[in-house]
Design an enzyme around this catalytic site. Structure first.
Site, PDB file in Angstrom:
ATOM      1  N   ALA A 102      -4.049   5.089   1.157  1.00  0.00           N
ATOM      2  CA  ALA A 102      -3.254   5.572   2.383  1.00  0.00           C
ATOM      3  C   ALA A 102      -3.191   6.250   3.581  1.00  0.00           C
ATOM      4  CB  ALA A 102      -1.612   4.047   2.101  1.00  0.00           C
ATOM      5  N   GLU A 135      -9.998  -3.144  -5.266  1.00  0.00           N
ATOM      6  CA  GLU A 135     -10.468  -4.155  -4.492  1.00  0.00           C
ATOM      7  C   GLU A 135      -9.633  -3.656  -2.910  1.00  0.00           C
ATOM      8  OE1 GLU A 135      -8.656  -4.540  -7.431  1.00  0.00           O
ATOM      9  OE2 GLU A 135      -9.717  -5.850  -8.655  1.00  0.00           O
ATOM     10  N   ASN A 140     -10.328  -6.482   5.540  1.00  0.00           N
ATOM     11  CA  ASN A 140     -10.409  -5.088   5.846  1.00  0.00           C
ATOM     12  C   ASN A 140     -12.081  -4.211   6.217  1.00  0.00           C
ATOM     13  OD1 ASN A 140      -9.422  -2.031   6.044  1.00  0.00           O
ATOM     14  ND2 ASN A 140      -8.289  -2.139   4.872  1.00  0.00           N
ATOM     15  N   TYR A 147     -15.530   2.614   2.054  1.00  0.00           N
ATOM     16  CA  TYR A 147     -15.849   2.572   0.592  1.00  0.00           C
ATOM     17  C   TYR A 147     -17.728   3.106   0.609  1.00  0.00           C
ATOM     18  CZ  TYR A 147     -10.905   1.925  -0.304  1.00  0.00           C
ATOM     19  OH  TYR A 147      -9.630   1.535  -1.039  1.00  0.00           O
TER      20      TYR A 147
END
Length: 197
Positions: A102, A135, A140, A147
Site C-alpha cells: 500500500a 491476489e 484494480n 505486477y
C-alpha cells in the site's frame, strides 16, 4: 537538516518496526476500509517477521521530509510514512505470498510500490522460493499493470474473494525458478496459494 538539503533525496526503504504500527493501522483503515487489518493483527505479523524463525518480511517506505507525530511523539519530528508492504516466504520452503502492499494516495505514481515490490521479490529469491503469488481485485487495473511490469502473470480467479465490496480476485504468479514434476516428466508442479493484496 534544512529542506534545501533534503530536496531530491529518494524516500527511504527500511524494515517495519513496532513504532510504525499506529501509523500503519490508521492507513489500513483509510486505504482498505472494512477489510483493514487490525493493529493487533499487524503486531502479530510484525512479530512473525523478526528473529531466527521469521517466515515473513515487512518493509516501509518513508519520506525524506519530516512530519510532526502525535501522541507519545508529540513535538518530535519524524519521517512521514508513505507506504508499506509484506511478504510471507516460509524460509523458501514453498511459494512466497505477497501479503499486502500500500502507498498513501498523495505518493502514488512515484514508483514507491514498485520499489517495495522489487525488494520483497528479492527476499523471495534469496530465501529460495520457487515463485511469488498474490491476489488483486479484478477492478484494480493499475495494480495489475504494476505486477505485470514485474513479471507476474494471471493464473486464475477466486470468486468473491473480497467481501467489502464483494469482488473477484485475480491470482497472479511470478516464477522465480522452475518446479520439477515427477521424474521422467517435464511438467512443472503448480501450487496455487492465496493471500490478500
Amino acid at each position: 537538516m534544512s529542506e534545501a538539503k533534503n530536496a531530491g533525496r529518494a524516500p527511504g526503504l527500511r524494515e517495519m518496526a513496532e513504532g510504525d504500527l499506529d501509523a500503519i493501522a490508521r492507513l489500513e483503515s483509510e486505504l482498505f476500509g472494512a477489510e483493514a487489518w487490525s493493529r493487533g493483527l499487524l503486531a502479530t505479523e510484525l512479530e512473525a517477521s523478526q528473529g531466527a524463525e521469521a517466515d515473513r518480511r515487512y518493509v516501509v517506505i518513508e519520506s525524506d521530509d519530516a512530519a510532526v507525530e502525535t501522541g507519545a511523539d508529540a513535538g518530535r519530528m519524524q519521517p512521514r510514512l508513505l507506504g508499506y508492504a509484506g511478504l510471507y516466504h516460509a524460509g523458501g520452503l514453498t511459494s512466497a505470498d505477497l501479503l499486502t502492499i500500500a502507498t498513501v494516495p498523495a505518493a502514488r505514481g512515484r514508483g514507491l510500490a514498485s520499489r517495495m515490490l522489487a525488494e520483497l521479490v528479492g527476499t523471495a529469491r534469496r530465501t529460495g522460493c520457487p515463485d511469488v503469488l498474490l491476489e488483486v481485485r479484478q477492478s484494480n487495473e493499475s495494480a495489475q499493470r504494476l505486477y505485470a511490469r514485474h513479471g507476474f502473470v494471471p493464473i486464475g480467479r477466486r470468486r468473491r474473494y473480497y467481501q467489502a465490496p464483494p469482488e473477484d480476485a485475480v491470482v497472479m504468479r511470478l516464477t522465480l525458478r522452475p518446479r520439477l514434476g515427477p521424474v521422467g516428466t517435464s511438467e512443472a508442479h503448480e501450487v496455487r496459494e492465496t493471500t490478500s493484496e
